[in-house]
Design an enzyme around this catalytic site. Structure first.
Site, PDB file in Angstrom:
ATOM      1  N   GLY A  95       0.791  -1.225   0.000  1.00  0.00           N
ATOM      2  CA  GLY A  95       0.000   0.000   0.000  1.00  0.00           C
ATOM      3  C   GLY A  95       0.819   1.268   0.000  1.00  0.00           C
TER       4      GLY A  95
ATOM      5  N   ASP B 205       9.567  -4.928   7.413  1.00  0.00           N
ATOM      6  CA  ASP B 205       8.473  -4.034   7.815  1.00  0.00           C
ATOM      7  C   ASP B 205       8.586  -3.596   9.277  1.00  0.00           C
ATOM      8  OD1 ASP B 205       7.416  -4.022   5.303  1.00  0.00           O
ATOM      9  OD2 ASP B 205       5.913  -5.530   5.685  1.00  0.00           O
TER      10      ASP B 205
ATOM     11  N   ASP C  51      -2.815   7.022   2.624  1.00  0.00           N
ATOM     12  CA  ASP C  51      -2.178   7.974   1.708  1.00  0.00           C
ATOM     13  C   ASP C  51      -0.970   7.404   0.983  1.00  0.00           C
ATOM     14  OD1 ASP C  51      -0.187   7.954   3.676  1.00  0.00           O
ATOM     15  OD2 ASP C  51      -0.899   9.800   4.600  1.00  0.00           O
TER      16      ASP C  51
ATOM     17  N   ASP D 112       1.482 -11.180   6.703  1.00  0.00           N
ATOM     18  CA  ASP D 112       1.977 -10.399   5.576  1.00  0.00           C
ATOM     19  C   ASP D 112       3.279  -9.682   5.913  1.00  0.00           C
ATOM     20  OD1 ASP D 112      -0.179  -8.919   7.163  1.00  0.00           O
ATOM     21  OD2 ASP D 112       0.827  -7.247   6.180  1.00  0.00           O
TER      22      ASP D 112
END
Length: 719
Positions: free
Chosen positions: A221, A411, A256, A401
């Site tokens: 994303g 991440d 965003d 994920d």
């Protein structure tokens, strides 16, 4: 690598077709090729910014960086107020897209540089605030960064006057191009129809379980892979450069797609810190701030792009997307496609052959690969999480994920390194149920591995039934759902116990290895964990002692301290008494320390430790001073500098307040994180603080536990 010729980022060589993800996996049908994607960016650019479910067979979507505040503020030009809104959006986006090709390109470069319209470039002021020398050296040794390090200035923990940067046209050109590309302002691509030359950035589609609940399609994303390039020492080892925080993609949902200075600094520093500790991780390359782009998180912040590097960013969620759980319950996410078993096969073959490079499988003969893929992912993640536990690292959001197929720490969000030791510490204040607490991390990684097995189980079941031959294209054509369910059951039953046993065995062995290394023991004894490691951690927890400082202090222990002092009739030793006192100072909560019971417990443990050290004297043959050799070994395994929460918060604040001075502080902290075992702050100098050089004094402070109010500081998922 000193003889490797350096090239600018646009001239980095591309991998061969068999090693290229986008040439072997299936693109989103709306962006079927770089050439057609380039046309889409001109005619209907909203398709790459609009959140949507991809077709079930798609592994990725082409998407170009677009760092811009969201929601987009689109105002009709004067006189065009009546323009169709959809057409207005497409026009507004296309003007800001990097679509203008310039004449100058480096000789031999396949990639072309595409710029936004000249009038748009001024809207994107950017600032290089970080560059990782170790990430560059290890992953991209041929990348020319020009004078970028000189631009960042001399690393220092103290504010200093602005330094002059030498002007050299060639170096500046390389640095300018680096910043343009890694800030997302310029897009590297090639719309040539020749598949050897065609190229465009991409984002991956994946799904996953978040906090144990199925969330459906998630995907990159806010991450966009710019390019991949082979490593000079191994042409089949490909490194991807990925921008994190580069703007909206089809997987952004209502977000965003941006990252902020705070979160980017945290990952930039921690990835390199983990590498230095010997824990598998993605790597950091650069940090580029967009001070003019506002980002709303818990407060109003500004945008910042992190460039991270890895051989692959594929994670367990990529497999889950192609064969989701049979009983689906959604929490968040944007829905979920039905299973696509041929896409699952295609991804598995690619990962097994080119990413994991599974040994012992003859791909040309069609050997089965499903079971070996699951077991190899288990091995890698077992070693990774063992490193987390041994060095007190807490990830904070171990969703499926966020678990790498390569066993890389990936991440970085609300992570933390342990302060005062607590088996049950939770570093993420969003984790109300303590799912990702320190002591739960191995079991949560195993949960993710079971999810991977669940996705691949039908393939494993078929392969076992067919004499260990790999499935082929169309392997489920005409097959009933009941048969697939049966294959899933057979595959799960065949592998589950072996998976769990392998994971637990590998994790335990790696944990014992690292803990023995931290205790400067040369042999691994099966009783060490029960007699030394676990009791040591309990001592820290029971008496509120700092995890890292305690291990570092143990480097200075001598077995002779545990022996009765010469000339005494008791079994006491003043040296041991003083040493234990020094251990009990390693806390910011002295009121929690019962000196009498703590002293007795420590003495008992240290005597057992001394006996264990003495048991392997023969293993140090050739060392004239075994105590000194042990100290060197212990110091080389126990960091002097730790990337604690208080350090991160202070560095972030200084960079946000003054980027020119802050980037020097950031560079120095990165340097300390990359070489954490060094004696920062002249560790062995007994001189009083006030007599030290100010920089050395700051180094000592940064190696400290910090202030009490920062103990156990928790971050949020937005970190």
């Amino acid at each position: 690598m000193s003889n490797v010729s350096r090239v600018t980022i646009s001239a980095l060589p591309l991998p061969s077709q068999p090693c290229t993800l986008t040439k072997n996996l299936t693109p989103d049908p709306l962006t079927p090729s770089p050439a057609l994607f380039h046309n889409l960016r001109r005619e209907k650019p909203s398709l790459q910014r609009r959140a949507r479910l991809l077709d079930a067979e798609a592994h990725f979507s082409y998407v170009a960086p677009f760092p811009s505040a969201f929601p987009f503020r689109i105002v009709p030009p004067e006189g065009e107020e009546d323009t169709d809104k959809a057409a207005l959006i497409e026009k507004w986006l296309s003007v800001k897209e990097a679509l203008q090709e310039r004449a100058e390109q480096q000789a031999g470069s396949v990639l072309k540089k595409y710029y936004p319209d000249e009038t748009e470039i001024g809207d994107r002021p950017v600032k290089l605030i970080g560059l990782s020398e170790t990430g560059l050296r290890d992953c991209l040794p041929r990348l020319d960064v020009g004078d970028a390090f000189a631009l960042l200035g001399t690393p220092s923990l103290l504010p200093s006057a602005q330094e002059e940067v030498a002007e050299t046209t060639q170096d500046n050109a390389a640095r300018r191009e680096l910043i343009e590309v890694l800030s997302g302002s310029v897009v590297l691509a090639n719309e040539d129809v020749d598949p050897e030359k065609s190229w465009a950035p991409w984002s991956l589609r994946y799904s996953g379980h978040q906090f144990g609940v199925w969330a459906g399609q998630l995907g990159d994303g806010r991450a966009i892979s710019l390019l991949a390039t082979p490593h000079p020492s191994d042409p089949e080892l490909t490194y991807e450069l990925q921008l994190k925080g580069a703007g909206r993609t089809p997987f952004s949902r209502s977000a965003d797609g941006l990252a902020v200075v705070r979160s980017s600094i945290r990952e930039f520093l921690c990835a390199e810190a983990m590498q230095a500790l010997g824990i598998a991780t993605t790597r950091s390359l650069a940090l580029i701030a967009h001070p003019s782009i506002p980002v709303v998180r818990e407060r109003l912040e500004s945008a910042c792009l992190l460039t991270r590097v890895a051989p692959s960013f594929i994670r367990i969620g990529n497999f889950e997307a192609l064969n989701p759980p049979e009983s689906i319950f959604y929490l968040g996410g944007g829905g979920q496609q039905s299973a696509n078993y041929d896409a699952l096969r295609k991804l598995g073959e690619w990962v097994g052959r080119r990413v994991l490079r599974l040994p012992g499988i003859d791909w040309e003969k069609g050997d089965a690969w499903g079971k070996e893929l699951v077991l190899e992912v288990a091995r890698r993640n077992a070693r990774m999480v063992a490193g987390w536990q041994a060095y007190g690292f807490m990830h904070g959001v171990i969703n499926t994920d966020n678990v790498s197929i390569l066993g890389l720490t990936i991440d970085y969000g609300p992570f933390a390194f342990m302060d005062i030791f607590d088996h049950h510490h939770v570093c993420n204040h969003s984790d109300a149920e303590s799912r990702y607490a320190y002591d739960a991390q191995p079991s949560v990684i195993l949960y993710a591995l079971r999810a991977l097995l669940n996705s691949l189980a039908p393939i494993i079941g078929v392969e076992a039934a067919s004499g260990n031959k790999a499935v082929t294209s169309g392997w489920v054509d005409g097959v009933s759902a009941e048969q697939i369910t049966e294959w899933r059951k057979e595959g799960t039953q065949l592998v589950l116990q072996e998976l769990e046993d392998l994971f637990q065995k590998t994790c335990a062995e790696e944990y014992r290895r690292i803990m023995n290394k931290r205790l400067a023991l040369r042999r691994v004894d099966s009783q060490d964990e029960g007699k030394l490691s676990r009791p040591l951690l309990d001592l820290m927890a029971d008496h509120s002692l700092d995890f890292h400082s305690t291990f570092r202090r143990l480097a200075y222990f001598r077995p002779s301290m545990a022996q009765p002092a010469e000339g005494t009739e008791t079994d006491s030793n003043p040296a041991l008494d003083e040493y234990v006192k020094s251990l009990l100072t390693l806390t910011l909560e002295p009121q929690m320390v019962d000196a009498v019971s703590a002293t007795a417990a420590w003495k008992s443990w240290l005597k057992a430790y001394a006996a264990r050290i003495e048991s392997e004297k023969g293993d140090w043959a050739g060392e004239s001073d075994v105590d000194a050799a042990r100290e060197r070994a212990a110091r080389a395994a126990n960091p002097r500098f730790v990337l604690r929460q208080w350090v991160l918060e202070e560095v972030i604040k200084k960079v946000e307040e003054d980027m020119d001075n802050g980037k020097r502080i950031l560079a120095k902290v990165l340097q300390m994180a990359c070489y954490p075992f060094e004696a920062w702050g002249d560790e062995d100098d007994p001189s009083p603080e006030e007599s030290l050089d100010p920089e050395i004094r700051e180094e000592r402070r940064y190696c400290g536990i910090g202030e009490k109010q920062m103990l156990g500081f928790q971050c949020s998922c937005s970190s």
